[in-house]
Scaffold this active site. Structure first.
Site, mmCIF file in Angstrom:
data_model
loop_
_atom_site.group_PDB
_atom_site.id
_atom_site.type_symbol
_atom_site.label_atom_id
_atom_site.label_comp_id
_atom_site.label_asym_id
_atom_site.label_seq_id
_atom_site.Cartn_x
_atom_site.Cartn_y
_atom_site.Cartn_z
ATOM 1 N N LEU A 162 0.859 -1.171 0.000
ATOM 2 C CA LEU A 162 0.000 0.000 0.000
ATOM 3 C C LEU A 162 0.901 1.228 0.000
ATOM 4 O O LEU A 162 1.997 1.206 0.574
ATOM 5 C CB LEU A 162 -0.904 0.029 1.243
ATOM 6 C CG LEU A 162 -1.923 -1.105 1.410
ATOM 7 C CD1 LEU A 162 -2.699 -0.911 2.703
ATOM 8 C CD2 LEU A 162 -2.872 -1.172 0.221
ATOM 9 N N ASP A 163 0.440 2.297 -0.631
ATOM 10 C CA ASP A 163 1.212 3.536 -0.604
ATOM 11 C C ASP A 163 1.375 4.018 0.832
ATOM 12 O O ASP A 163 0.594 3.660 1.729
ATOM 13 C CB ASP A 163 0.510 4.621 -1.421
ATOM 14 C CG ASP A 163 0.486 4.307 -2.908
ATOM 15 O OD1 ASP A 163 1.335 3.516 -3.358
ATOM 16 O OD2 ASP A 163 -0.388 4.855 -3.608
ATOM 17 N N LYS A 164 2.364 4.851 1.050
ATOM 18 C CA LYS A 164 2.690 5.344 2.391
ATOM 19 C C LYS A 164 1.460 5.869 3.137
ATOM 20 O O LYS A 164 1.245 5.550 4.306
ATOM 21 C CB LYS A 164 3.750 6.440 2.294
ATOM 22 C CG LYS A 164 4.080 7.113 3.612
ATOM 23 C CD LYS A 164 5.112 8.213 3.431
ATOM 24 C CE LYS A 164 5.404 8.922 4.746
ATOM 25 N NZ LYS A 164 6.403 10.007 4.565
ATOM 26 N N ARG A 267 -5.484 5.606 -7.898
ATOM 27 C CA ARG A 267 -5.260 7.047 -7.983
ATOM 28 C C ARG A 267 -5.213 7.506 -9.441
ATOM 29 O O ARG A 267 -5.826 8.513 -9.817
ATOM 30 C CB ARG A 267 -3.958 7.410 -7.260
ATOM 31 C CG ARG A 267 -3.986 7.068 -5.783
ATOM 32 C CD ARG A 267 -2.601 7.068 -5.151
ATOM 33 N NE ARG A 267 -2.008 8.402 -5.159
ATOM 34 C CZ ARG A 267 -0.769 8.658 -4.711
ATOM 35 N NH1 ARG A 267 -0.012 7.662 -4.259
ATOM 36 N NH2 ARG A 267 -0.306 9.885 -4.732
#
Length: 336
Positions: A162-164, A267
């Site tokens: 997962l992104d930060k 996104r």
């Protein structure tokens, strides 16, 4: 640091290397004997086996700086060849990258655990895997501290990311058998990953839609991803399913289902249809509804247990900022 011998061959050394390097106060000398598998290989490749936490480029720099000895003699050519039975010694200096795979204790919100896997709820701000700019304090570091056997697995058992600033559910392997199986399952789209997104502007078009558009590096900005034309730019197929859950004057709540797992997929796909994530400044979003991070939450995860074949399904509670964003726009999500 102390003198710490290591080995390249399967059998430990029984004698020290003649005229070995003396380590400095902030360095470590490692020694080893070249195994048959590396006979005729470049010396920098053989050294990568004795010091795997360092990049080949860094090891080449150590060679050129005179920090490597071959059979007791200095060697300064990374392309120099070694033979089975040769003795190597290298003085290593700590770098941020070499410190990346060290255990660091941290609190992890583990929702489920057995001998083969665990499922956790990742908070915002936690980087999953070490990378430039984030060589420590990552989920990988926390997994190594929590479970010593994680050191025996590639990436400490991490099979997806997962992104930060994305919150929510992740599955992590705890055995090699489950890791291999989970990787295959994700590639075969047998792991169901679903997200909630707060996006800008009221929803346009059908309440349910699928975006099937390849993703690659943005040719105009290499720091971000974009929908690309595969005939002109490198990229990979990407598919995301979207379902509108609620509309507001300023934005919408969208349920997202990943069919593939490309970098920044949700996104990029939302931005491509005119609905960038709230607070996702990289892809055209802005802060709104109290959200100061990209408004994306991995809310549901489902798969068949890779070892005992039990159906597994998990839900992650909404983080406070996401719940506050829904309230700000008068939107609702049923968490039961």
């Amino acid at each position: 640091m102390k003198h710490s011998p290591s080995i390249i061959s399967a059998d430990p050394l029984t004698e020290s290397v003649d005229d070995a390097l003396e380590p400095g106060a902030d360095s470590e000398v490692r020694e080893g004997m070249v195994a048959e598998a590396f006979h005729g290989a470049r010396i920098d490749r053989a050294l990568a086996a004795i010091a795997p936490e360092f990049s080949r480029n860094h090891l080449q720099q150590r060679i050129e700086s005179g920090d490597v000895r071959l059979n007791g003699l200095p060697v300064r050519r990374p392309a120099a060849k070694v033979k089975s039975g040769d003795r190597l010694a290298i003085e290593l200096h700590p770098t941020p990258q070499s410190q990346a795979f060290r255990p660091q204790a941290m609190a992890l919100d583990v929702l489920y655990e057995d001998a083969h896997l665990l499922v956790l709820n990742k908070p915002a701000g936690l980087v999953v895997h070490p990378a430039p700019g984030n060589w420590s304090g990552t989920l990988l570091n926390g997994l190594l501290a929590r479970d010593p056997q994680a050191a025996n697995l590639p990436r400490a058992g991490i099979v997806h990311r997962l992104d930060k600033d994305t919150t929510g559910l992740m599955v992590v392997a705890r055995s090699r058998a489950s890791m291999d199986a989970l990787v295959r399952m994700i590639a075969a789209r047998d792991v169901r990953r679903q997200y909630l997104a707060l996006a800008h502007r009221p929803w346009q078009g059908a309440r349910r839609r699928t975006v099937d558009a390849p993703i690659g590096r943005d040719p105009r900005n290499r720091l971000r991803m974009a929908v690309v034309d595969l005939a002109r730019h490198a990229g990979k197929p990407a598919e995301t399913g979207f379902e509108l859950l609620g509309d507001a004057d300023e934005g919408c709540l969208v349920f997202c289902t990943l069919q593939t797992g490309r970098t920044h997929q949700i996104r990029v796909h939302l931005a491509s249809i005119g609905h960038p994530l709230v607070a996702d400044t990289l892809y055209g979003g802005r802060e709104a509804a109290g959200m100061k991070r990209p408004a994306l939450h991995a809310v549901q995860l489902a798969f068949v247990h890779p070892v005992d074949q039990r159906p597994m399904a998990f839900s992650a509670p909404l983080p406070d900022d996401f719940r506050g964003g829904l309230e700000h726009w008068g939107l609702r999500y049923n968490e039961t």
